[in-house]
Design an enzyme around this catalytic site. Sequence first.
Site, PDB file in Angstrom:
ATOM      1  N   HIS A   6      29.077  66.898  11.770  1.00  0.00           N
ATOM      2  CA  HIS A   6      30.305  67.266  12.465  1.00  0.00           C
ATOM      3  C   HIS A   6      29.912  68.024  13.725  1.00  0.00           C
ATOM      4  O   HIS A   6      28.747  68.408  13.893  1.00  0.00           O
ATOM      5  CB  HIS A   6      31.169  68.152  11.569  1.00  0.00           C
ATOM      6  CG  HIS A   6      31.881  67.405  10.496  1.00  0.00           C
ATOM      7  ND1 HIS A   6      32.845  67.987   9.703  1.00  0.00           N
ATOM      8  CD2 HIS A   6      31.792  66.124  10.073  1.00  0.00           C
ATOM      9  CE1 HIS A   6      33.319  67.100   8.847  1.00  0.00           C
ATOM     10  NE2 HIS A   6      32.692  65.961   9.046  1.00  0.00           N
ATOM     11  N   GLU A  19      30.409  71.094  14.785  1.00  0.00           N
ATOM     12  CA  GLU A  19      29.840  72.418  14.562  1.00  0.00           C
ATOM     13  C   GLU A  19      28.437  72.323  13.974  1.00  0.00           C
ATOM     14  O   GLU A  19      27.543  73.088  14.347  1.00  0.00           O
ATOM     15  CB  GLU A  19      30.740  73.229  13.623  1.00  0.00           C
ATOM     16  CG  GLU A  19      32.145  73.451  14.139  1.00  0.00           C
ATOM     17  CD  GLU A  19      33.148  72.372  13.729  1.00  0.00           C
ATOM     18  OE1 GLU A  19      34.347  72.691  13.688  1.00  0.00           O
ATOM     19  OE2 GLU A  19      32.736  71.228  13.439  1.00  0.00           O
ATOM     20  N   SER A  50      39.949  72.781  14.345  1.00  0.00           N
ATOM     21  CA  SER A  50      39.838  73.723  13.234  1.00  0.00           C
ATOM     22  C   SER A  50      38.721  73.286  12.275  1.00  0.00           C
ATOM     23  O   SER A  50      38.654  72.125  11.878  1.00  0.00           O
ATOM     24  CB  SER A  50      41.187  73.757  12.502  1.00  0.00           C
ATOM     25  OG  SER A  50      41.197  74.714  11.479  1.00  0.00           O
ATOM     26  N   CYS A  54      36.378  72.307   9.259  1.00  0.00           N
ATOM     27  CA  CYS A  54      36.540  71.779   7.900  1.00  0.00           C
ATOM     28  C   CYS A  54      35.829  72.704   6.898  1.00  0.00           C
ATOM     29  O   CYS A  54      35.140  73.650   7.287  1.00  0.00           O
ATOM     30  CB  CYS A  54      35.972  70.369   7.832  1.00  0.00           C
ATOM     31  SG  CYS A  54      34.156  70.338   7.792  1.00  0.00           S
ATOM     32  N   CYS A 107      31.921  72.922   7.614  1.00  0.00           N
ATOM     33  CA  CYS A 107      31.581  73.692   8.807  1.00  0.00           C
ATOM     34  C   CYS A 107      31.941  75.159   8.631  1.00  0.00           C
ATOM     35  O   CYS A 107      31.209  76.042   9.094  1.00  0.00           O
ATOM     36  CB  CYS A 107      32.254  73.085  10.032  1.00  0.00           C
ATOM     37  SG  CYS A 107      31.669  71.395  10.366  1.00  0.00           S
TER      38      CYS A 107
END
Length: 145
Positions: free
Chosen positions: A50, A52, A77, A79, A82
């Site tokens: 992802h 991040e 936002s 998950c 992350c």
Amino acid sequence: MDSFMQAAIEEAEAGLAEGGIPIGSVIVHNNRIIGRGHNRRVQQGSAILHGEMDALERAGRQPASVYREAVLYTTLSPCPMCSGAILLYGIPRVVIGENRTFLGEEELLRSRGVQLEVLQDERCIRLMEQFIAEKPELWNEDIGV
């Protein structure tokens, strides 16, 4: 517009241009980007990259104090995965581009003392709304639906 959120948006746009999911992130320490990344699950056939996670990977090994003084900027936002990494490395502050299209584990982060700032940036919202409309199967795969 904050230049660090702008950098995260540029990462999201790069991911989209590569055929991936438009989520970008940067990690900032002492007003300097130490890691930048975007969702590369499609591009690299990864289960975990992802935005991040990619930014953390690219920041590399750092003294624990660096992460404990860092700010993570992300276009969406975070998950559960992350958010867990944010907690693991003790990142104290997260700036979120938007949480309208997806609300991650913000309450968990807040409950553990992480300071969150949600911008509801229209560019971030448009990127995700358009992507979700065009590729709902890929989006659902990314968020584990």
